[in-house]
Design a protein around this motif. Structure first.
Motif, PDB file in Angstrom:
ATOM      1  N   PRO A 102      16.172   1.153   6.559  1.00  0.00           N
ATOM      2  CA  PRO A 102      16.302   1.865   5.282  1.00  0.00           C
ATOM      3  C   PRO A 102      15.145   1.605   4.326  1.00  0.00           C
ATOM      4  CG  PRO A 102      17.740  -0.057   5.311  1.00  0.00           C
ATOM      5  CD  PRO A 102      17.150   0.047   6.691  1.00  0.00           C
ATOM      6  N   SER A 103      14.227   0.701   4.708  1.00  0.00           N
ATOM      7  CA  SER A 103      13.029   0.462   3.890  1.00  0.00           C
ATOM      8  C   SER A 103      11.770   0.532   4.753  1.00  0.00           C
ATOM      9  CB  SER A 103      13.112  -0.915   3.213  1.00  0.00           C
ATOM     10  OG  SER A 103      14.266  -1.043   2.420  1.00  0.00           O
ATOM     11  N   GLY A 104      11.816   1.313   5.817  1.00  0.00           N
ATOM     12  CA  GLY A 104      10.746   1.317   6.808  1.00  0.00           C
ATOM     13  C   GLY A 104       9.437   1.908   6.306  1.00  0.00           C
ATOM     14  N   GLN A 105       8.360   1.530   7.008  1.00  0.00           N
ATOM     15  CA  GLN A 105       7.043   2.077   6.687  1.00  0.00           C
ATOM     16  C   GLN A 105       6.935   3.518   7.187  1.00  0.00           C
ATOM     17  OE1 GLN A 105       5.379   0.551   4.665  1.00  0.00           O
ATOM     18  NE2 GLN A 105       5.068  -1.613   5.095  1.00  0.00           N
ATOM     19  N   TRP A 106       6.111   4.295   6.518  1.00  0.00           N
ATOM     20  CA  TRP A 106       5.958   5.700   6.894  1.00  0.00           C
ATOM     21  C   TRP A 106       4.564   6.262   6.595  1.00  0.00           C
ATOM     22  CZ3 TRP A 106       4.553   8.482   2.650  1.00  0.00           C
ATOM     23  CH2 TRP A 106       4.871   7.920   1.401  1.00  0.00           C
ATOM     24  N   TYR A 107       3.836   5.681   5.642  1.00  0.00           N
ATOM     25  CA  TYR A 107       2.631   6.355   5.173  1.00  0.00           C
ATOM     26  C   TYR A 107       1.542   6.436   6.236  1.00  0.00           C
ATOM     27  CZ  TYR A 107      -1.371   7.833   2.517  1.00  0.00           C
ATOM     28  OH  TYR A 107      -2.473   8.543   2.095  1.00  0.00           O
ATOM     29  N   TRP A 108       1.480   5.448   7.150  1.00  0.00           N
ATOM     30  CA  TRP A 108       0.438   5.520   8.174  1.00  0.00           C
ATOM     31  C   TRP A 108       0.598   6.769   9.051  1.00  0.00           C
ATOM     32  CZ3 TRP A 108       4.911   3.812  10.326  1.00  0.00           C
ATOM     33  CH2 TRP A 108       5.078   3.922  11.698  1.00  0.00           C
ATOM     34  N   LEU A 109       1.832   7.271   9.142  1.00  0.00           N
ATOM     35  CA  LEU A 109       2.060   8.478   9.941  1.00  0.00           C
ATOM     36  C   LEU A 109       1.479   9.715   9.258  1.00  0.00           C
ATOM     37  CD1 LEU A 109       5.705   7.774  11.107  1.00  0.00           C
ATOM     38  CD2 LEU A 109       3.665   7.836  12.559  1.00  0.00           C
ATOM     39  N   GLU A 110       1.488   9.740   7.940  1.00  0.00           N
ATOM     40  CA  GLU A 110       0.852  10.864   7.240  1.00  0.00           C
ATOM     41  C   GLU A 110      -0.653  10.847   7.485  1.00  0.00           C
ATOM     42  OE1 GLU A 110       0.134  12.477   2.688  1.00  0.00           O
ATOM     43  OE2 GLU A 110       2.132  11.825   3.299  1.00  0.00           O
ATOM     44  N   ALA A 111      -1.238   9.647   7.447  1.00  0.00           N
ATOM     45  CA  ALA A 111      -2.670   9.533   7.691  1.00  0.00           C
ATOM     46  C   ALA A 111      -3.027   9.982   9.113  1.00  0.00           C
ATOM     47  CB  ALA A 111      -3.118   8.098   7.452  1.00  0.00           C
ATOM     48  N   GLU A 112      -2.119   9.744  10.071  1.00  0.00           N
ATOM     49  CA  GLU A 112      -2.386  10.097  11.469  1.00  0.00           C
ATOM     50  C   GLU A 112      -2.099  11.563  11.778  1.00  0.00           C
ATOM     51  OE1 GLU A 112      -3.721   8.374  13.835  1.00  0.00           O
ATOM     52  OE2 GLU A 112      -3.721   6.334  13.034  1.00  0.00           O
ATOM     53  N   THR A 113      -1.167  12.172  11.065  1.00  0.00           N
ATOM     54  CA  THR A 113      -0.698  13.515  11.437  1.00  0.00           C
ATOM     55  C   THR A 113      -0.905  14.579  10.369  1.00  0.00           C
ATOM     56  OG1 THR A 113       1.533  13.156  10.566  1.00  0.00           O
ATOM     57  CG2 THR A 113       1.111  12.453  12.854  1.00  0.00           C
ATOM     58  N   GLY A 114      -1.094  14.173   9.126  1.00  0.00           N
ATOM     59  CA  GLY A 114      -1.199  15.149   8.037  1.00  0.00           C
ATOM     60  C   GLY A 114       0.133  15.639   7.517  1.00  0.00           C
ATOM     61  N   LEU A 115       1.243  15.116   8.011  1.00  0.00           N
ATOM     62  CA  LEU A 115       2.553  15.527   7.506  1.00  0.00           C
ATOM     63  C   LEU A 115       2.680  15.150   6.029  1.00  0.00           C
ATOM     64  CD1 LEU A 115       4.821  14.454  10.507  1.00  0.00           C
ATOM     65  CD2 LEU A 115       4.262  16.793   9.815  1.00  0.00           C
ATOM     66  N   PRO A 116       3.226  16.032   5.179  1.00  0.00           N
ATOM     67  CA  PRO A 116       3.239  15.796   3.723  1.00  0.00           C
ATOM     68  C   PRO A 116       4.374  14.874   3.284  1.00  0.00           C
ATOM     69  CG  PRO A 116       4.230  17.920   4.191  1.00  0.00           C
ATOM     70  CD  PRO A 116       3.766  17.381   5.520  1.00  0.00           C
ATOM     71  N   MET A 117       4.372  13.658   3.750  1.00  0.00           N
ATOM     72  CA  MET A 117       5.473  12.735   3.483  1.00  0.00           C
ATOM     73  C   MET A 117       5.391  12.142   2.078  1.00  0.00           C
ATOM     74  SD  MET A 117       5.225  11.063   7.271  1.00  0.00           S
ATOM     75  CE  MET A 117       6.742  10.131   7.318  1.00  0.00           C
ATOM     76  N   ARG A 118       4.179  11.843   1.637  1.00  0.00           N
ATOM     77  CA  ARG A 118       4.013  11.294   0.280  1.00  0.00           C
ATOM     78  C   ARG A 118       4.522  12.291  -0.756  1.00  0.00           C
ATOM     79  NH1 ARG A 118      -1.987   9.797  -1.716  1.00  0.00           N
ATOM     80  NH2 ARG A 118      -2.334  11.771  -0.616  1.00  0.00           N
ATOM     81  N   ALA A 119       4.179  13.552  -0.585  1.00  0.00           N
ATOM     82  CA  ALA A 119       4.638  14.579  -1.530  1.00  0.00           C
ATOM     83  C   ALA A 119       6.155  14.702  -1.494  1.00  0.00           C
ATOM     84  CB  ALA A 119       3.982  15.923  -1.214  1.00  0.00           C
ATOM     85  N   ALA A 120       6.745  14.600  -0.294  1.00  0.00           N
ATOM     86  CA  ALA A 120       8.202  14.703  -0.178  1.00  0.00           C
ATOM     87  C   ALA A 120       8.884  13.556  -0.910  1.00  0.00           C
ATOM     88  CB  ALA A 120       8.605  14.722   1.294  1.00  0.00           C
ATOM     89  N   PRO A 140       0.798  -1.229   0.000  1.00  0.00           N
ATOM     90  CA  PRO A 140       0.000   0.000   0.000  1.00  0.00           C
ATOM     91  C   PRO A 140       0.827   1.273   0.000  1.00  0.00           C
ATOM     92  CG  PRO A 140      -0.862  -1.587   1.597  1.00  0.00           C
ATOM     93  CD  PRO A 140       0.457  -2.122   1.120  1.00  0.00           C
ATOM     94  N   THR A 141       2.015   1.238   0.632  1.00  0.00           N
ATOM     95  CA  THR A 141       2.867   2.433   0.642  1.00  0.00           C
ATOM     96  C   THR A 141       3.329   2.771  -0.765  1.00  0.00           C
ATOM     97  OG1 THR A 141       3.593   2.002   2.906  1.00  0.00           O
ATOM     98  CG2 THR A 141       4.992   3.424   1.556  1.00  0.00           C
ATOM     99  N   ALA A 142       3.759   1.766  -1.510  1.00  0.00           N
ATOM    100  CA  ALA A 142       4.150   2.003  -2.904  1.00  0.00           C
ATOM    101  C   ALA A 142       2.954   2.481  -3.724  1.00  0.00           C
ATOM    102  CB  ALA A 142       4.741   0.733  -3.509  1.00  0.00           C
ATOM    103  N   ASP A 143       1.764   1.947  -3.429  1.00  0.00           N
ATOM    104  CA  ASP A 143       0.570   2.339  -4.177  1.00  0.00           C
ATOM    105  C   ASP A 143       0.332   3.844  -4.097  1.00  0.00           C
ATOM    106  OD1 ASP A 143       0.146  -0.338  -4.717  1.00  0.00           O
ATOM    107  OD2 ASP A 143      -1.418  -0.602  -3.203  1.00  0.00           O
ATOM    108  N   VAL A 144       0.448   4.429  -2.889  1.00  0.00           N
ATOM    109  CA  VAL A 144       0.145   5.859  -2.756  1.00  0.00           C
ATOM    110  C   VAL A 144       1.215   6.716  -3.424  1.00  0.00           C
ATOM    111  CG1 VAL A 144      -1.204   5.518  -0.650  1.00  0.00           C
ATOM    112  CG2 VAL A 144       1.225   6.089  -0.471  1.00  0.00           C
TER     113      VAL A 144
END
Length: 315
Positions: free
Chosen positions: A288-306, A16-20
């Motif tokens: 170095p391959s950790g998950q991150w997208y759930w944190l954007e969903a929880e906080t609104g931080l623009p990680m996907r855009a970065a 799912p992270t790659a999907d977004v």
């Protein structure tokens, strides 16, 4: 005119992270070719020629083709492993090594390509002893740690410290009653150490009495810090009990993060810290391959855009 060079995304079908990230790139009209190296050779083929002008050729799936000489960036996530179930054990071992050093070697040698991250650098950084040693060198506080196969050394380490936890050095697929299980972080006492420790390597670490945890995600030049509050020894065991707060890193942490990244040649890293009762940040690990997208969903931080900016190769 838009840049026609594609971003190559190497991961499993269910990611799912790659999907977004792919969706974000599509919204920017950035061409994407997705593949799973584990599909080789059944539904993924490679043709790569080394010439006087460098590497050229193509990777092909049933729906995509990527020109090896013109890949903009490679996002290496979580591909499945090579498998040749139709072969006997010896022939399968041979085929797997040829695939790893053939296709894997081609993916690691793309000219002019930005790697997020380079698979060899990921491999280097996934060794916990190397990561902990690099963290000390970078200037992080690191809990006293022992890697050992000696029961006597383990017992002595436990007795020297107030409280000690055990951590697996790696979490492979571990089946219990046919279901996938994870070897959990656990507190250990001297009486818990027996001769079975001699059977392989183990990691023991002084437990830091913490007031919270922090996940720090570094994406290129951007840093996203989220404090994670819970009553858990290991917050990853129950996400329903977590509370999230974006925070700013102390200046020395920011400097040490980029020192660590340069040491391993990474442009993406998911760092875990715990915060002690004095407010000090203690390094635990970097994935170095950790998950991150759930944190954007929880906080609104623009990680996907970065991350899309990085793959698009914007500053």
């Amino acid at each position: 005119m838009s840049d026609p060079r594609p971003v190559l995304v190497v991961t499993s079908l269910h990611d799912p992270t790659a999907d977004v990230v792919i969706s974000e790139l599509h919204d920017r009209d950035i061409p994407v070719a997705r593949l799973d190296s584990g599909d080789f050779p059944a539904s993924l083929s490679v043709e790569a020629e080394i010439t006087a002008h460098g590497l050229k050729g193509h990777l092909r799936t049933p729906s995509r083709s990527a020109d090896l000489a013109h890949v903009r960036a490679l996002y290496y996530r979580r591909p499945t492993g090579f498998a040749f179930p139709h072969l006997n054990d010896q022939d399968a071992r041979f085929a797997i090594t040829q695939a790893r050093y053939g296709l894997g070697g081609v993916l690691a040698a793309l000219p002019g390509c930005l790697y997020v991250n380079h698979p060899h650098r990921i491999g280097d950084a996934e060794f916990k002893p190397a990561g902990l040693a690099a963290a000390v060198q970078a200037g992080f506080l690191v809990p006293p740690t022992l890697i050992t196969s000696s029961p006597d050394a383990a017992r002595a380490f436990v007795k020297r410290h107030d409280s000690v936890i055990y951590k697996p050095l790696w979490n492979p697929v571990y089946l219990m009653d046919g279901a996938s299980a994870v070897v959990k972080i656990a507190e250990v006492g001297a009486d818990d150490i027996d001769e079975s420790v001699a059977g392989t390597a183990h990691l023991f670490q002084q437990r830091i009495r913490k007031t919270g945890d922090v996940r720090v995600t570094v994406i290129g030049a951007k840093t996203f810090c989220v404090r994670i509050d819970s009553d858990l020894l290991d917050w990853r065991t129950d996400y329903s009990r977590l509370r999230y707060t974006p925070v700013e890193p102390p200046p020395r942490i920011e400097q040490a993060l980029h020192h660590y990244m340069r040491h391993f040649g990474l442009v993406f890293g998911a760092f875990d810290f715990c915060i002690d009762e004095d407010g000090q940040w203690w390094f635990l690990e970097c994935n170095p391959s950790g998950q991150w997208y759930w944190l954007e969903a929880e906080t609104g931080l623009p990680m996907r855009a970065a991350l899309a900016d990085l793959l698009e190769r914007n500053p």
